[in-house]
Design an enzyme around this catalytic site. Sequence first.
Site, PDB file in Angstrom:
ATOM      1  N   GLY A 254      69.277  29.419  20.386  1.00 21.68           N
ATOM      2  CA  GLY A 254      68.233  30.398  20.635  1.00 21.68           C
ATOM      3  C   GLY A 254      67.459  30.121  22.103  1.00 21.68           C
ATOM      4  N   CYS A 380      80.442  28.759  28.609  1.00 27.98           N
ATOM      5  CA  CYS A 380      80.330  27.219  29.072  1.00 27.98           C
ATOM      6  C   CYS A 380      81.861  26.426  29.247  1.00 27.98           C
ATOM      7  CB  CYS A 380      79.416  26.437  28.378  1.00 27.98           C
ATOM      8  SG  CYS A 380      79.957  26.316  26.826  1.00 27.98           S
TER       9      CYS A 380
HETATM   10  N1  SAM Z   1      73.318  31.400  23.255  1.00 30.60           N
HETATM   11  C1  SAM Z   1      73.022  30.248  22.402  1.00 30.60           C
HETATM   12  C2  SAM Z   1      72.044  29.554  23.336  1.00 30.60           C
HETATM   13  O1  SAM Z   1      71.822  29.668  24.699  1.00 30.60           O
HETATM   14  O2  SAM Z   1      71.235  28.802  22.818  1.00 30.60           O
HETATM   15  C3  SAM Z   1      74.490  29.616  22.489  1.00 30.60           C
HETATM   16  C4  SAM Z   1      75.329  30.170  21.742  1.00 30.60           C
HETATM   17  S1  SAM Z   1      76.882  29.441  21.559  1.00 30.60           S
HETATM   18  C5  SAM Z   1      77.665  29.334  23.211  1.00 30.60           C
HETATM   19  C6  SAM Z   1      77.997  30.760  20.726  1.00 30.60           C
HETATM   20  C7  SAM Z   1      77.383  30.908  19.266  1.00 30.60           C
HETATM   21  O3  SAM Z   1      78.260  32.108  18.741  1.00 30.60           O
HETATM   22  C8  SAM Z   1      77.768  29.787  18.268  1.00 30.60           C
HETATM   23  O4  SAM Z   1      76.179  29.778  17.856  1.00 30.60           O
HETATM   24  C9  SAM Z   1      78.076  30.461  17.157  1.00 30.60           C
HETATM   25  O5  SAM Z   1      77.827  30.161  15.840  1.00 30.60           O
HETATM   26  C10 SAM Z   1      78.148  31.758  17.521  1.00 30.60           C
HETATM   27  N2  SAM Z   1      79.299  32.945  17.038  1.00 30.60           N
HETATM   28  C11 SAM Z   1      80.684  32.554  16.862  1.00 30.60           C
HETATM   29  N3  SAM Z   1      81.329  33.677  16.365  1.00 30.60           N
HETATM   30  C12 SAM Z   1      80.314  34.753  16.170  1.00 30.60           C
HETATM   31  C13 SAM Z   1      80.482  36.010  15.719  1.00 30.60           C
HETATM   32  N4  SAM Z   1      81.307  36.635  15.361  1.00 30.60           N
HETATM   33  N5  SAM Z   1      78.974  36.616  15.502  1.00 30.60           N
HETATM   34  C14 SAM Z   1      78.064  36.084  15.885  1.00 30.60           C
HETATM   35  N6  SAM Z   1      77.616  34.961  16.172  1.00 30.60           N
HETATM   36  C15 SAM Z   1      79.101  33.876  16.396  1.00 30.60           C
END
Ligand code: SAM
Length: 465
Positions: A254, A380
């Site tokens: 988040g 990233c």
């Molecule tokens: N945006 C976040 C932040 O700035 O704190 C970091 C996000 S991280 C790069 C990617 C996220 O995508 C992970 O928390 C993962 O659980 C979620 N994720 C993966 N596949 C997903 C899906 N099909 N639908 C929703 N979330 C998903």
Amino acid sequence: MPIFPRISLKPEVCDHLKSIFLNKELLAAVGHQEAESRFQRLLMCLSHPPSYTCVRASTHLAPLEDIRQKLGEELKRQQQQQMCSSSPEDVYAQILPHPHIPDVLLLPVDGPRPVQQLSSEVVVGAQCGNAVLRGAHVFAPGIIASPKYMKAGDLVSVFSDTEGKCTRGATSFQGLKVFVGNGVAEMDRSSIFCTDEPKKGIGVRMTEPLYQSPSFDGVLPSLAFLQNLPSVVVGHVLGPRPGERVLDMCAAPGGKTCHIAALMGDQGEVVALDRIRNKIDRIGQNAQMLHLHSIKVYCFNSTQAVSSDPSQDSEGPPFPPESFDRVLLDAPCSGLGQRPNMASTWSLKEICSYQPLQRKLIQAAVRLLRKGGVLVYSTCTVTLAENEEQVAWALRTFPCLTLQPQEPHIGAEGMLGAGLSPEQLRLLQRFSPELNWDQTESAVPLPHRANTDTIGFFIAKFLKH
Ligand code: SAM
């Protein structure tokens, strides 16, 4: 003498990365020697932490200068506890406002410092080792091996088990390990390993870390949020305005969701989705900590977030098409830009598995965005397949999308190799630490050093017509 090895990768992954960084288009533009040298610098810099710690200041709660002052006082207190001798003015002067980003404070990281290794060795997991390199103490669950008779108060050297080969509870480890600094044990060996419940709390308090940066554990939790510089740039590039309805499709834990809400002055609605239930709580905790009330959190698979019945209006997911003014897709990715990362055990198959999932998410994002709305896609990682190739695919697949200029644009442009035109590449923002990476501090001065010595990151901004 390099203190650290380069990042250790599976040979197939290393070959794959090399083929990306020595692709035909790039070779034709910069020549073999420069392309090879960039690739070698990439492997080197990935195992080192960036030379600045970036703090996002809660400017929705207090002016930047007040937060800078308070942070200076807190860090001074920390230094007094560690019996350092610098004056409050010195500490304050080290906290630098970013010249182009109004809610960013930068703190220089001091390292690698000359630290003498001791005979008593504690071995920690790779993730814990990476956290120590970014200023953390060693928490007990991260400890894998310790001397047989280790007592609280003992001075120990801490090593990172970069390849995950050390056996839990071992008394020594002869495999590949990287020295990350010295500290004082806060627990006996017996209370770390010989308990039924996993032990919590600090296991080794770092007193001489190889890389010195302040520990932010519990420091001004509502005013100072640790976030990588490119991640803060994402929020500004999305450019949310008060009163809008914004979707963050992959939101946990988040950091970006909260930044979006803060930029909107907490007015409007930020919908945060994530598929993993136990990560969802962190979004709510962060929102609460930063006093943000406009965020609604749902555990949901975002590939399914478009409602099949567009006439049915709903507050939670799935949503009718064109429900949002702006959409952020901070996509799940191979994470190969993360720093420091001394070793990745991922297979090529795992690294290549993200492209199809990202495309499904882009497809949902485009449908959920209203006409005239903005979509920001970020990762990233450093691969073409998850970055420039996704942009080329999105532009081919959705003629309603066009690339937009980004503000701020402090990173490099997109990388050659995916068939994008020079104009299109100029609209993309790629944080490429290998382009300017040089360990001698004076080599690249501020603000350029803080802008380039970051994690590897990619941002594309689209408008839907
Ligand atoms: N945006 C976040 C932040 O700035 O704190 C970091 C996000 S991280 C790069 C990617 C996220 O995508 C992970 O928390 C993962 O659980 C979620 N994720 C993966 N596949 C997903 C899906 N099909 N639908 C929703 N979330 C998903």
